[in-house]
Design a protein around this motif. Structure first.
Motif, PDB file in Angstrom:
ATOM      1  N   ALA A  91       0.819  -1.223   0.000  1.00 48.80           N
ATOM      2  CA  ALA A  91       0.000   0.000   0.000  1.00 48.80           C
ATOM      3  C   ALA A  91       0.847   1.265   0.000  1.00 48.80           C
ATOM      4  O   ALA A  91       0.523   2.243  -0.688  1.00 48.80           O
ATOM      5  N   ALA A  92       1.932   1.275   0.755  1.00 48.91           N
ATOM      6  CA  ALA A  92       2.773   2.470   0.832  1.00 48.91           C
ATOM      7  C   ALA A  92       3.434   2.743  -0.513  1.00 48.91           C
ATOM      8  O   ALA A  92       3.483   3.899  -0.972  1.00 48.91           O
ATOM      9  N   ALA A  93       3.955   1.712  -1.133  1.00 54.83           N
ATOM     10  CA  ALA A  93       4.594   1.882  -2.444  1.00 54.83           C
ATOM     11  C   ALA A  93       3.567   2.333  -3.476  1.00 54.83           C
ATOM     12  O   ALA A  93       3.856   3.175  -4.336  1.00 54.83           O
ATOM     13  N   LYS A  94       2.340   1.781  -3.387  1.00 50.67           N
ATOM     14  CA  LYS A  94       1.288   2.163  -4.328  1.00 50.67           C
ATOM     15  C   LYS A  94       0.960   3.651  -4.185  1.00 50.67           C
ATOM     16  O   LYS A  94       0.840   4.366  -5.186  1.00 50.67           O
ATOM     17  N   ARG A  95       0.830   4.123  -2.933  1.00 51.17           N
ATOM     18  CA  ARG A  95       0.545   5.541  -2.720  1.00 51.17           C
ATOM     19  C   ARG A  95       1.658   6.422  -3.268  1.00 51.17           C
ATOM     20  O   ARG A  95       1.416   7.458  -3.896  1.00 51.17           O
ATOM     21  N   GLU A  96       2.894   6.017  -3.044  1.00 51.68           N
ATOM     22  CA  GLU A  96       4.039   6.816  -3.469  1.00 51.68           C
ATOM     23  C   GLU A  96       4.097   6.949  -4.987  1.00 51.68           C
ATOM     24  O   GLU A  96       4.228   8.055  -5.528  1.00 51.68           O
ATOM     25  N   VAL A  97       3.974   5.828  -5.677  1.00 51.78           N
ATOM     26  CA  VAL A  97       4.086   5.867  -7.136  1.00 51.78           C
ATOM     27  C   VAL A  97       2.872   6.548  -7.752  1.00 51.78           C
ATOM     28  O   VAL A  97       3.005   7.318  -8.716  1.00 51.78           O
ATOM     29  N   GLU A  98       1.708   6.307  -7.195  1.00 48.98           N
ATOM     30  CA  GLU A  98       0.518   6.965  -7.742  1.00 48.98           C
ATOM     31  C   GLU A  98       0.574   8.472  -7.512  1.00 48.98           C
ATOM     32  O   GLU A  98       0.049   9.248  -8.311  1.00 48.98           O
ATOM     33  N   TRP A  99       1.238   8.913  -6.433  1.00 48.24           N
ATOM     34  CA  TRP A  99       1.439  10.354  -6.210  1.00 48.24           C
ATOM     35  C   TRP A  99       2.312  10.932  -7.329  1.00 48.24           C
ATOM     36  O   TRP A  99       2.007  11.979  -7.899  1.00 48.24           O
ATOM     37  N   LEU A 100       3.387  10.220  -7.631  1.00 48.07           N
ATOM     38  CA  LEU A 100       4.272  10.667  -8.707  1.00 48.07           C
ATOM     39  C   LEU A 100       3.537  10.716 -10.044  1.00 48.07           C
ATOM     40  O   LEU A 100       3.679  11.661 -10.823  1.00 48.07           O
ATOM     41  N   ILE A 101       2.759   9.678 -10.306  1.00 45.34           N
ATOM     42  CA  ILE A 101       2.024   9.619 -11.575  1.00 45.34           C
ATOM     43  C   ILE A 101       1.028  10.767 -11.668  1.00 45.34           C
ATOM     44  O   ILE A 101       0.889  11.408 -12.711  1.00 45.34           O
TER      45      ILE A 101
END
Length: 969
Positions: free
Chosen positions: A813-823
């Motif tokens: 979940a943390a990695a998903k939030r981080e990458v989706e923020w960048l996207i």
């Protein structure tokens, strides 16, 4: 790991033939996993005369997606393939070839003609099977079936005989759809209704014996679109509640041309509100009239027939049709004679043809008879003229008449009273209905259940005999009756039904006794009885086999089990019956699907033939119209394959197949999916050039970086979405799941995010993800995925038999939030630049005062990626300077990007406001047009659809421009 460099350009044609030949020659379509769970589907057998059309492309693509999917999941997958002998279609093809040589079928014996059909089948009957290979269908060709194969024929004969012995097949005299050109009964499926300009004639039928209506009239007016049928009229029907005719019910009419006395009967078929309220009844030549006649007490054997097999007039049983309706003509008369011999299992006939010329009395063609009937009724003063609006008099009222035509013979179909073989479909329909109700058969989409039950609950006897030479000959023989002593007394139709000669001989000996010599002849013309014989045989009974063949729908109803070796070789049958799934077009739900359910359950201990039935729609032209040659809008799937590749066409079919809806053909979408394959190809080339190749692991590699954790999680989510869609048979959802993962997450973002940082972990993860893509996409695009699978590294097995993804990983979940923020940041900033006309490569300043701890950590941990992808100088955690600026959202952050010195704010506002006004005006105008019921109801559907599309486009553009203005403040 050894890889082969990928070509710079993706060329579908170069790889398709290579891979299909490899799969087939290596037996990779065969079910050879005895320890695995079996999975079975059978293809709707195309006509042996056929070639691949767009409907076949849809139907077989969906089947191949399922079978490849289940094969990858480890099932012992069998896709049964074969062709139907297509009685009418095949006989027509061979007859046309003879006609091209100034030859004809009747110049040959039946045996000789059937031999010619087999010759044609050997030379030209495999066109469509080669085309299915081009589509990529992974069928088990080693078990290819044909409905006239010996083992299949044996199954057909057994089913017929068993049903006859059980009282479920019988001969009856009923009306059928008769094709006068082909001279055979045809099914409803082979009838096409066309709107034809015709006439509606009104005639006076005089009341007999001085009877008059209460109005004082001495006649009843009837109307018809088929005046010729009055030569076989047997009654006039009126409604029992019609006050005009109550007094004459049970009285009689003298038909003017034939002089036949017709009874006036009461029947609800006569509608007092339509015309005169009186209907002429010709039970031998009209389906409604047939039922009226039965209700009036007429037996089918008593109903008058006025046509021969060519729809020419024949004398009725009462001999009342006048001589004017017959002519003498000279023609060839052919007599077939022959003798029979037998083997242990079947009969061998030697037939010969004798032809001579003689004068034959023949009736007029039906349409010539129509003209003569009208002329005679007019001469007799019984034609009621039609007066048009200008006061002009005509023989008939012009009418557009819904007229049945044979789809192959191309002539008007004639309802004809004839003896045929029928199946008691009402009895056989009960178990399938129960199976659908209790869930043993699941119909997908469920909305089709109502249609299924409506037809099955009102099912009519199924006519299974056809007057052809090519097909399964009906295993019935007709012979003379015998008296109680077993001595042949006279010729009549005693019916024997048997599977083989031994069984037939036992039946005839039991019936006639051992002292009667039984001879089997080739045709009815040879059948007769000798009242005395020679030597020890004082009596001789000559039998002949029914000349008819079985409807091809009868034999194809056995497809799910007879193709598996039933009834003799049951090894495959015991493992693969019932089938798991049937995919078919909704248009053959009754003609094939329901009949398979009936025969399958009846002959297999009430086991259903398949557990699920998926019904797909039609493929229509881009404007929604049904494709037809006359409209010139037929699409050739082979042409699309030549242009864009089989993978692109297959993916289009899957992506557009939405349950309960037809597929609209759109070549641009096919081209788009070719581009999708090209994008995957280029992504694989990029990976290969950076040392990324075949993965050595089925489970996901260890990942520590956020972007690698994220992409592993995206695989997990895509896999779950894909499996869920396939379980529900939602092909469009499955295709869209893998499409968006490949295009958006992998190609557009993951590859961009990892550029410049190809460490060992990233290479391992990227290679693994690419492998998962190839496996998940393989059922939809088998060729490009197999090629990439081979070229990216040495593998122990081909992709077609690889293992379905098993990541053994979870979403971080943390990695998903981080990458989706960048996207979100990169995507929103790129959109904003485009809206405001800022050069994509322009590097901008950005400010984020008081970020959350989580957001600050993301920004600080991905500074390089933000700089490279978003083209933003390091985001400053401070207030932005005063002046015009745009705000970019990403997660909980609202990033401010100053615009002073970047663009001319005033002129940009003016440009956006002007463009916004134009879009709003166009949207409002279209909204007004669409809100006008007159336009929506009366305009062409394509015009309404275009207006809706234009309105949506202008509304979306107005919304985009308004958002751009809002950014400027």
């Amino acid at each position: 790991m050894t890889a082969t460099a990928l070509d710079k350009t993706f060329d579908p044609a170069a790889i398709e033939a290579k891979w299909y030949a490899h799969w087939e020659s290596n037996g990779l379509f065969r079910p050879e996993r005895p320890e695995a769970v079996p999975y079975t589907i059978v293809n709707p057998p195309p006509n042996v005369t056929g070639s691949l059309h767009i409907g076949h492309a849809l139907d077989n693509t969906l089947q191949d997606i399922v079978i490849r999917y289940e094969r990858l999941r480890g099932k012992d997958a069998l896709w049964v393939v074969g062709t139907d002998h297509a009685g009418i279609a095949t006989q027509m093809v061979v007859e046309r070839q003879l006609e091209a040589k100034q030859d004809k079928r009747t110049n040959y014996t039946r045996e000789q003609f059937v031999d010619k059909v087999w010759e044609w089948k050997a030379e030209s009957g495999g066109t469509i099977t080669g085309q299915l290979r081009r589509l990529g269908c992974s069928m088990d060709w080693s078990r290819e079936q044909f409905t006239m194969d010996p083992h299949f024929t044996k199954a057909v004969v057994k089913v017929f005989v068993d049903l006859y012995n059980q009282g479920l097949i019988y001969r009856d005299k009923r009306l059928v759809n008769w094709d006068p050109k082909l001279k055979t009964a045809i099914s409803d499926l082979e009838v096409e209704t066309q709107e034809i300009k015709g006439g509606f004639w009104h005639f006076r039928y005089p009341l007999a014996d001085g009877v008059k209506l209460d109005s004082g009239a001495d006649h009843i007016v009837v109307a018809t679109t088929r005046p010729e049928t009055m030569l076989a009229d047997m009654a006039v029907a009126v409604n029992a509640d019609d006050p005009r005719y109550k007094s004459v019910i049970g009285k009689f009419i003298d038909q003017p041309i034939t002089g036949r006395r017709l009874r006036i009967v009461a029947d609800e078929h006569a509608d007092p509100e339509l015309g005169s309220g009186a209907v002429k009844i010709t039970p031998g030549h009209d389906f409604n009239d047939f039922e009226v006649g039965k209700r009036a007490g007429m037996k089918p054997g008593e109903m008058l027939n006025m046509f021969d097999a060519e729809a020419r007039v024949v004398q009725t049983a009462d001999g009342l049709i006048p001589d004017e309706f017959f002519v003498d003509e000279e023609r060839d008369v052919t007599i077939v004679t022959g003798t029979s011999s037998s083997t242990s299992d079947n009969f061998e006939r030697t037939e010969r043809i004798e032809t001579h010329r003689e004068i034959v009395r023949r009736g007029l063609d039906r349409f010539d008879a129509r003209k003569l009937v009208v002329e005679k009724m007019k001469e007799l003063g019984y034609l009621v003229p039609y007066i048009d609006k200008d006061g002009n008099e005509h023989d008939a009222e012009p009418r557009t008449v819904a007229t049945p035509f044979g789809d192959r013979g191309g002539v008007v179909i004639e309802p004809w009273l004839t003896d045929q073989w029928y199946v008691d479909a009402a009895t056989l329909a009960q178990p399938p209905m129960k199976a659908v109700r209790d869930g043993r058969i699941e119909i997908v989409p469920k909305s089709w259940e109502k249609t299924f039950f409506n037809w099955m609950e009102n099912i009519q006897p199924w006519c299974v005999s056809r007057q052809l030479w090519w097909g399964h000959r009906i295993p019935a023989w007709f012979g003379p009756l015998a008296d109680e002593h077993g001595v042949v007394t006279s010729f009549a139709e005693k019916i024997f039904v048997a599977e083989d000669e031994a069984q037939l001989r036992r039946q005839t000996e039991e019936y006639y006794g051992s002292d009667v010599k039984v001879t089997i002849e080739a045709s009815r013309s040879d059948a007769f009885v000798h009242p005395w014989g020679v030597g020890d045989n004082p009596n001789q009974a000559i039998l002949f086999q029914d000349a008819d063949v079985l409807d091809t729908w009868f034999s194809s109803a056995l497809w799910p089990f007879a193709t598996l070796g039933w009834p003799d070789d049951t090894t495959l049958y015991e493992r693969h019956y019932p089938n798991d799934l049937l995919i078919s077009g909704f248009d053959i739900l009754f003609f094939w699907d329901a009949r398979m359910a009936m025969q399958g359950m009846h002959f297999n201990d009430q086991q259903v033939p398949w557990k699920r039935l998926y019904l797909h729609g039609l493929v229509r032209a881009a404007d929604g119209q049904k494709m037809s040659k006359s409209k010139g809008n037929v699409v050739d799937p082979l042409g699309l394959i030549d242009q864009y590749g089989a993978d692109a066409l297959r993916f289009f079919m899957a992506a557009m197949e939405s349950q309960g809806r037809d597929v609209k053909m759109d070549e641009r979408r096919v081209e788009g999916y070719r581009n999708f394959a090209t994008k995957l190809w280029n992504a694989a080339r990029f990976c290969q050039s950076n040392g990324i190749g075949a993965s050595q692991s089925v489970s996901a590699p260890a990942a520590t970086s956020a972007v690698n954790k994220w992409i592993v999680g995206e695989v997990v989510e895509t896999l779950a979405e894909l499996d869920r869609a396939m379980a529900e048979l939602r092909f469009d959802a499955a295709a869209n799941a893998i499409y968006h993962f490949v295009w958006d997450q992998f190609c557009d973002w993951y590859i961009e995010l990892i550029k410049g940082s190809f460490d060992d972990e990233t290479k391992a993860v990227a290679g693994w993800v690419l492998d998962q893509i190839l496996v998940m996409l393989h059922p939809f695009m088998p060729f490009v995925t197999e090629e990439l699978w081979e070229k990216l590294g040495t593998r122990p097995y081909e992709l077609i038999v690889a293992q379905w993804p098993a990541p053994e990983a979870a979403v971080d979940a943390a990695a998903k939030r981080e990458v989706e923020w960048l996207i979100a940041l990169v995507g929103n900033l790129r959109t904003a630049k485009n809206e405001l006309g800022i050069t994509p490569g322009a590097k901008l300043d950005a400010y984020l005062p008081e970020p959350s701890a989580a957001t600050r950590a993301i920004i600080e941990g991905n500074a390089a990626a933000i700089d490279r992808l978003a083209r933003v100088n390091a985001i400053q955690f401070a207030p932005a300077p005063a002046g015009a600026a745009m705000q970019i959202g990403a997660g909980d952050a609202n990033i401010i990007v100053p615009l002073e010195g970047v663009i001319d704010i005033a002129s940009e506002k003016a440009r956006l406001e002007k463009a916004l006004a134009v879009s709003q005006k166009e949207a409002k105008s279209l909204e007004g047009r669409l809100g006008n019921p007159s336009f929506v109801e009366k305009a062409k559907p394509e015009a309404v659809e275009k207006a809706r599309a234009d309105h949506a486009a202008h509304a979306a553009e107005a919304e985009r421009l308004a958002a751009a203005l809002a950014r400027l403040g």
